[in-house]
Design an enzyme around this catalytic site. Structure first.
Site, short mmCIF file in Angstrom:
data_model
loop_
_atom_site.label_atom_id
_atom_site.label_comp_id
_atom_site.label_asym_id
_atom_site.label_seq_id
_atom_site.Cartn_x
_atom_site.Cartn_y
_atom_site.Cartn_z
N CYS A 47 0.80 -1.30 0.13
CA CYS A 47 -0.06 -0.14 -0.11
C CYS A 47 0.73 1.53 -0.19
O CYS A 47 2.22 1.17 0.09
CB CYS A 47 -0.95 0.06 1.35
SG CYS A 47 -0.13 0.24 2.73
N CYS A 102 2.36 5.72 8.95
CA CYS A 102 1.51 5.91 7.97
C CYS A 102 0.57 6.93 8.32
O CYS A 102 -0.05 7.15 9.46
CB CYS A 102 0.80 4.51 7.82
SG CYS A 102 -0.40 4.72 6.43
N GLU A 125 0.64 -1.20 16.37
CA GLU A 125 -0.12 -0.24 16.21
C GLU A 125 -1.04 0.29 17.36
O GLU A 125 -1.20 1.23 17.48
CB GLU A 125 -0.98 -0.51 14.76
CG GLU A 125 -1.51 0.84 14.23
CD GLU A 125 -2.63 0.45 13.10
OE1 GLU A 125 -3.78 1.04 13.25
OE2 GLU A 125 -2.33 -0.13 12.30
N THR A 174 -5.88 0.10 12.16
CA THR A 174 -6.32 0.24 10.63
C THR A 174 -6.51 -1.31 9.76
O THR A 174 -7.02 -1.20 8.78
CB THR A 174 -5.24 1.09 10.06
OG1 THR A 174 -4.03 0.42 10.22
CG2 THR A 174 -5.35 2.44 10.54
N SER A 215 -1.20 -8.36 10.62
CA SER A 215 -2.67 -8.66 11.04
C SER A 215 -3.48 -8.56 9.51
O SER A 215 -4.57 -9.29 9.45
CB SER A 215 -3.03 -7.22 11.72
OG SER A 215 -4.38 -7.42 12.07
N ASN A 216 -3.17 -7.63 8.49
CA ASN A 216 -4.28 -7.35 7.40
C ASN A 216 -4.03 -8.68 6.67
O ASN A 216 -4.89 -8.93 5.95
CB ASN A 216 -3.85 -6.26 6.68
CG ASN A 216 -2.49 -6.35 5.90
OD1 ASN A 216 -2.55 -6.69 4.81
ND2 ASN A 216 -1.35 -5.77 6.46
#
Length: 594
Positions: free
Chosen positions: A239, A328, A358, A422, A494-495
């Site tokens: 990303c 980010c 995070e 996020t 995690s994502n």
């Protein structure tokens, strides 16, 4: 005397370090022992010398001394032996041999006096006070320096945040972060250096511009080789925030070519990228056992893409470290959300995993907070808000790690706000938000909702786009054609775990791997992970013949090269004569904007 003095000087030098703080521990102990030894020797010496030199205090000339009856003859001594520049003594009395009985006497002007008189005693006291007091004061100074500079005991990031969460009266986290811009040692600016971008591509940690992934982008996200067809998700991989963080790390090395550089955590959750940084002699701190003493004044700390707690920022700034903040902007947006909730005295309800880096960073910017992992935990919270319950049961249900220090559910749930990690599933975050909004509306009335509930859209578009692309690839009209899906991304991402989770929920076989190293071509074996963390080994995962259609996606921290390496091994298992995919000029690459 000389030995203890030397030991004292050496110990005090160790006890007052500049940057090597750990040396102070042993240095201080040595200083204490040396001071005691020095003081004893000095005191004894002072006692002895004071008795022999107490007459220096008086302007006396003694050229002839009349002996006392019964005393031994006086020994003569040249007056020059006692001369010195600051003395007006030209000759001085000398000691007599001791009497056969009674204490030794000193004959002075024909009158016998005890050797240790009032003047001598005063000299002894001064000698002890001066000669022993100086090293002890120096030791106390060393102790003060050591106490102020001592390193923090290695802690997990979460523990650091819990132990020192600011309470508003001491520190405003957002204001402190902004103030770092005035130090001249802090930056969060992308330099857009072309050399760094070229090096990233050469190292395989950037976007593919000629390889297989680039060719699939040009061909509608598909590629066919023989009987094997690869379907690439239309949103995958790096990303914007991750690519930005990696580029800033590369630029940091170019900006500080000779400096010691440490990343305070993995820059992103991808082993290949982190290995490339190590190749450039950039250290990466161990998440579970951080040692900040490795960095001193003038060194460089790189904060990772998912951020760092405000306590870490302050610790590094206080040490005079240069800080490159690659956080980010989407994560910073979450920090602003909880910061606003803090200002309005709302308890932040954070949808996330309390141990994730995070979330640890996010709660350091909050005031009161509670971390909920999923909808089940949110439902428990909603029920407690509406109906109350057992306080201790509430605290045990979530655990102290998931809440701010001193959290009291009986008094701290009257006003709440929602934020999220996020990388969590968007659908679940939305469901939790709707649940809490409805709960607060019922509890306080629709007219008072805005006074008791705050929400700000902090869901990362990049995470959501990759999840949406996964759902599209697994739609009923498409998934029946897929034999299985390969999910590429770090095992601690995690994502990426949520992409695998979607696969499992849709009933499609998925293989989550963090790199091509998990595939053994010779034995046709793959080591992969489930969304719940179980590591499995599957043999014969690639059928020897027949048509094969494979879906491929990757997490937001995964470079294109990682996908290409995995597919190379897949093709090699099907065809041992496979020589790789030839590079090809592709359309100009347009990177993601978020």
């Amino acid at each position: 005397f000389f030995s203890t003095t030397r030991l004292l000087l050496h110990a005090m030098y160790s006890a007052i370090p500049d940057t090597e703080v750990p040396a102070a521990r042993t240095g201080f102990a040595s200083a204490v022992l040396a001071s005691i030894a020095f003081g004893i020797c000095a005191g004894l010496a002072a006692t002895h010398v004071a008795g022999r030199t107490s007459l220096y205090a008086a302007p006396v000339t003694a050229t002839r001394v009349a002996p006392m009856v019964g005393a031994a003859p006086i020994r003569s001594m040249p007056s020059a032996a006692y001369q010195r520049e600051d003395s007006y003594i030209t000759e001085r009395p000398v000691l007599m041999e001791p009497f056969a009985e009674g204490p030794q006497q000193m004959h002075f002007g024909g009158v016998a006096k005890p050797m240790v008189d009032a003047s001598a005693r005063s000299s002894v006291v001064r000698g002890w006070a001066t000669l022993m007091g100086v090293p002890l004061l120096a030791t106390l100074y060393a102790l003060t320096r050591w106490f102020n500079q001592r390193p923090q005991a290695p802690e997990t990031m979460h523990t650091i945040a819990l132990l020192s969460t600011p309470d508003g009266k001491q520190l405003d986290p957002r204001q402190y972060r902004r103030s770092l811009n005035t130090t001249g040692r802090y930056t969060r600016k992308l330099l857009k250096d072309e050399e760094s971008v070229a090096k990233m591509e050469n190292d395989g940690v950037g976007y593919s511009r000629q390889g297989l992934v680039a060719q699939m982008r040009d061909e509608g996200f598909k590629y066919t080789l023989g009987d094997v067809t690869i379907q690439l998700a239309d949103a995958y991989g790096f990303c914007w925030g991750v690519e930005r963080a990696v580029q800033m790390a590369y630029e940091a090395r170019k900006t500080f070519p000779e400096s010691k550089i440490y990343v305070t955590n993995e820059i992103i959750h991808n082993p290949t990228v982190n290995d490339r940084l190590k190749d450039m002699e950039m250290g990466i701190m161990d998440t579970e056992d951080k040692d900040y003493s490795v960095l001193g004044e003038g060194d460089v700390a790189v904060l990772p893409a998912f951020g760092a707690s405000v306590q870490e920022m302050k610790l590094l700034n206080d040490k005079g470290v240069n800080i490159v903040d690659t956080t980010c902007p989407w994560v910073s947006k979450v920090w602003n959300a909880v910061g606003n909730q803090r200002t309005k005295e709302h308890t932040s309800i954070v949808h996330g995993k309390w141990a994730h880096e995070e979330t640890v960073a996010t709660v350091s910017f909050a005031g009161r907070y509670l971390v909920v992992k999923d909808l089940k935990q949110a439902e428990y919270l909603a029920n407690y808000i509406m109906n109350g319950g057992d306080k201790q049961e509430f605290l045990d249900f979530y655990g102290k790690e998931a809440m701010s220090e001193g959290f009291d559910p009986e008094t701290m749930l009257g006003k709440i706000g929602l934020a999220n990690q996020t990388t969590m599933l968007k659908g679940e975050t939305v469901a939790i938000g709707q649940l809490l909004q409805t709960t607060m509306m019922k509890k306080h009335g629709p007219q008072n909702l805005n006074n008791h509930y705050m929400v700000m859209d902090t869901i990362c578009d990049a995470t959501q786009e990759r999840q949406d692309a996964m759902y599209n690839m697994l739609a009923p009209e498409v998934k029946d054609d897929l034999d299985f899906v390969i999910v590429v991304g770090g095992f601690n991402s995690s994502n990426t775990s949520h992409l695998q989770e979607i696969c499992e929920h849709k009933g499609v076989k998925g293989f989550w791997i963090d790199s091509a190293d998990r595939i053994d071509v010779a034995t046709n074996t793959i080591v992969h992970k489930t969304s719940w963390g179980e590591l499995l080994t599957t043999k014969g995962w690639i059928p020897a013949d027949g048509k094969l259609k494979v879906g491929v996606t990757s997490g937001a921290s995964t470079p294109d090269k990682a996908i290409e390496d995995v597919l190379d091994k897949l093709f090699l298992i099907r065809d041992p004569s496979f020589q790789g995919i030839a590079p090809k000029e592709c359309k100009p690459f347009v990177g993601p904007t978020h």
